[in-house]
Design an enzyme around this catalytic site. Structure first.
Site, PDB file in Angstrom:
ATOM      1  N   ASP A   1      -8.024  19.970 -13.552  1.00 50.56           N
ATOM      2  CA  ASP A   1      -8.273  18.762 -14.044  1.00 50.56           C
ATOM      3  C   ASP A   1      -8.036  18.654 -15.501  1.00 50.56           C
ATOM      4  O   ASP A   1      -8.538  19.467 -16.395  1.00 50.56           O
ATOM      5  CB  ASP A   1      -9.830  18.370 -13.896  1.00 50.56           C
ATOM      6  CG  ASP A   1     -10.259  17.045 -14.151  1.00 50.56           C
ATOM      7  OD1 ASP A   1      -9.382  16.445 -15.042  1.00 50.56           O
ATOM      8  OD2 ASP A   1     -11.150  16.506 -13.671  1.00 50.56           O
TER       9      ASP A   1
ATOM     10  N   LYS B   1      -9.306   7.395 -18.474  1.00 52.25           N
ATOM     11  CA  LYS B   1      -9.628   7.942 -19.821  1.00 52.25           C
ATOM     12  C   LYS B   1      -8.265   8.051 -20.646  1.00 52.25           C
ATOM     13  O   LYS B   1      -7.745   6.736 -21.102  1.00 52.25           O
ATOM     14  CB  LYS B   1      -9.952   9.484 -19.712  1.00 52.25           C
ATOM     15  CG  LYS B   1     -10.998   9.364 -18.517  1.00 52.25           C
ATOM     16  CD  LYS B   1     -12.288   8.504 -18.759  1.00 52.25           C
ATOM     17  CE  LYS B   1     -13.493   8.965 -17.908  1.00 52.25           C
ATOM     18  NZ  LYS B   1     -13.283   8.946 -16.341  1.00 52.25           N
TER      19      LYS B   1
ATOM     20  N   TYR C   1     -17.460  18.077 -14.220  1.00 51.61           N
ATOM     21  CA  TYR C   1     -17.901  16.642 -14.216  1.00 51.61           C
ATOM     22  C   TYR C   1     -19.003  16.403 -13.281  1.00 51.61           C
ATOM     23  O   TYR C   1     -18.642  16.749 -12.146  1.00 51.61           O
ATOM     24  CB  TYR C   1     -16.656  15.451 -14.348  1.00 51.61           C
ATOM     25  CG  TYR C   1     -16.953  14.105 -13.882  1.00 51.61           C
ATOM     26  CD1 TYR C   1     -18.035  13.422 -14.687  1.00 51.61           C
ATOM     27  CD2 TYR C   1     -16.372  13.429 -13.050  1.00 51.61           C
ATOM     28  CE1 TYR C   1     -18.303  12.132 -14.479  1.00 51.61           C
ATOM     29  CE2 TYR C   1     -16.576  12.121 -12.700  1.00 51.61           C
ATOM     30  CZ  TYR C   1     -17.627  11.290 -13.495  1.00 51.61           C
ATOM     31  OH  TYR C   1     -17.902  10.166 -13.043  1.00 51.61           O
TER      32      TYR C   1
ATOM     33  N   ARG D   1       0.655  -1.270  -0.081  1.00 53.28           N
ATOM     34  CA  ARG D   1       0.022   0.247  -0.098  1.00 53.28           C
ATOM     35  C   ARG D   1       1.012   1.169  -0.065  1.00 53.28           C
ATOM     36  O   ARG D   1       0.550   2.286  -0.843  1.00 53.28           O
ATOM     37  CB  ARG D   1      -0.949   0.065   1.171  1.00 53.28           C
ATOM     38  CG  ARG D   1      -1.420   1.232   1.356  1.00 53.28           C
ATOM     39  CD  ARG D   1      -2.731   1.354   2.782  1.00 53.28           C
ATOM     40  NE  ARG D   1      -2.309   0.309   3.544  1.00 53.28           N
ATOM     41  CZ  ARG D   1      -1.374   0.786   4.699  1.00 53.28           C
ATOM     42  NH1 ARG D   1      -0.860   1.983   4.671  1.00 53.28           N
ATOM     43  NH2 ARG D   1      -1.133   0.004   5.635  1.00 53.28           N
TER      44      ARG D   1
END
Length: 395
Positions: free
Chosen positions: A187, A212, A115, A63
């Site tokens: 973004d 994306k 978004y 992690r």
């Protein structure tokens, strides 16, 4: 900050290499034992230590750090011109990590086109924790001053925006926000680091849905944050480890594989999008086309200044209202009716009923006659014929 040993495949100074070279080589040294040219997928959850409290190359627990994730982080950070890069399990996990710098009572200014998932996270999750939000028309950066309060700490924007393809002037927004004592998050999902470099324009952090264009093949979910701000990097190091919303080694491998072809894919996305825009702009069923590459787009000159290309996303509004928009969205054959974007295949959607349903009734509500396209890499003529037949089917 990137975790592990930040070798850049033997590069003495990676900044002297071009974008495409860094996309293929940065953070990805050849395997010293086998000579393998592809970064291995390291599935280990724990790592042997040289002595008590002395992990090798900074790796101790999966992690906290992983060699495959490290390679991916170094690579994308290099593409964004960043000293620090952090991979997360999704774009929203990356956004959440950034938003955790805010405390109850703090305020955030959000561009008034964004978004739906970002708005939901800010409004419903961090809003319930006491963070205040105001939607601002950032096409007029001076409005930041009008909305700013002593509690405001952050300005958050997309450019181009999702789904209206609005363009915001990153440099002007950063200048005003920094003067007022705040930080700016951009973004960069739609533009990608290949077409736009927000950090070079003054942004404090860049966030991506790596699902994306970075991944590019609709087969991995991920998020990414890049920054040159050491204090923000310290926050992200802690949050990435403490919250644990990290991608698996295999997800990092897939995203890193996608990154290698980002430049050539974006070139084709852009050229196909331009052909689609030309078709739509001349069609009688289409009310308007939203694409920053159009000369009459309100943000065209800003886009020309801060982007090297106009991207693969196209939105358009229909004369026939919501009914026509939904019928076109369901009538294509090459364009797949699906959410998401930025992959090799072309997608079509009705934002009001799909990706942006969560902003209905808010200041970010989108027009119900809007259709959004993610223009892929298929044969250009096939895409044009498909849209033409779908529009004709309205008659």
């Amino acid at each position: 900050m990137l975790g592990g040993d930040p070798q850049l495949s033997g590069f003495e100074d990676p900044d002297e290499y071009g974008f495409e070279t860094r996309a293929i080589r940065a953070g990805q040294p050849h395997d010293p034992y086998t000579g393998a040219v592809v970064t291995p997928i390291s599935l280990a959850t724990t790592f042997a230590q040289e002595a008590v409290g002395q992990p090798r190359h900074g790796y101790e627990y999966g992690r906290t750090g992983n060699p495959t994730r490290h390679a991916y982080q170094v690579c994308v950070a290099s593409l964004e011109g960043a000293q620090h890069g952090f991979a997360f399990a999704s774009g929203l996990a990356a956004e959440d990590a950034l938003l955790r710098v805010l405390r109850p009572g703090d305020s955030l200014l959000l561009g008034d086109d964004a978004y739906g998932g970002t708005f939901r996270l800010i409004d419903k999750v961090h809003g319930n924790a006491g963070v205040q939000t105001a939607a601002v028309d950032l096409t007029a950066p001076e409005k930041i001053r009008d909305t700013w309060t002593p509690e405001t700490r952050m300005v958050w924007l997309e450019t181009p925006t999702n789904p209206l393809l609005t363009i915001f002037d990153i440099e002007a927004i950063c200048s005003i926000t920094h003067e007022l004592g705040g930080i700016v998050v951009v973004d960069n999902t739609f533009a990608t680091p290949y077409l736009q470099q927000p950090l070079a324009l003054g942004a404090d952090a860049v966030v991506h849905s790596a699902t994306k264009y970075i991944g590019g093949h609709s087969d991995v979910v991920g998020g990414f944050v890049a920054t040159n701000d050491d204090a923000l990097a310290d926050h992200l190091v802690f949050t990435q480890n403490a919250v644990g919303a990290v991608p698996s080694p295999f997800d990092c491998y897939l995203a890193l594989r996608g990154t290698k072809t980002l430049a050539v894919r974006m070139d084709r996305h852009c050229s196909n999008a331009e052909a689609v825009v030309e078709l739509l702009a001349g069609h009688p069923a289409v009310r308007s086309v939203l694409y920053p590459g159009l000369d009459d787009h309100i943000g065209h000159e800003i886009a020309r200044r801060q982007m090297s290309g106009f991207g693969g996303m196209v939105s358009f509004r229909m004369h026939g209202g919501r009914d026509a928009a939904e019928r076109v969205s369901a009538a294509t054959k090459v364009f797949t009716l699906a959410e998401s974007l930025g992959a090799v295949e072309s997608l079509i959607e009705h934002p009001g009923a799909m990706t942006h349903a969560s902003v209905a009734g808010s200041a970010l509500e989108v027009p119900d006659d809007l259709v959004r396209l993610s223009v892929g890499l298929e044969t250009t003529a096939d895409l044009l014929d498909d849209l033409a037949q779908a529009l004709t089917a309205l008659d």
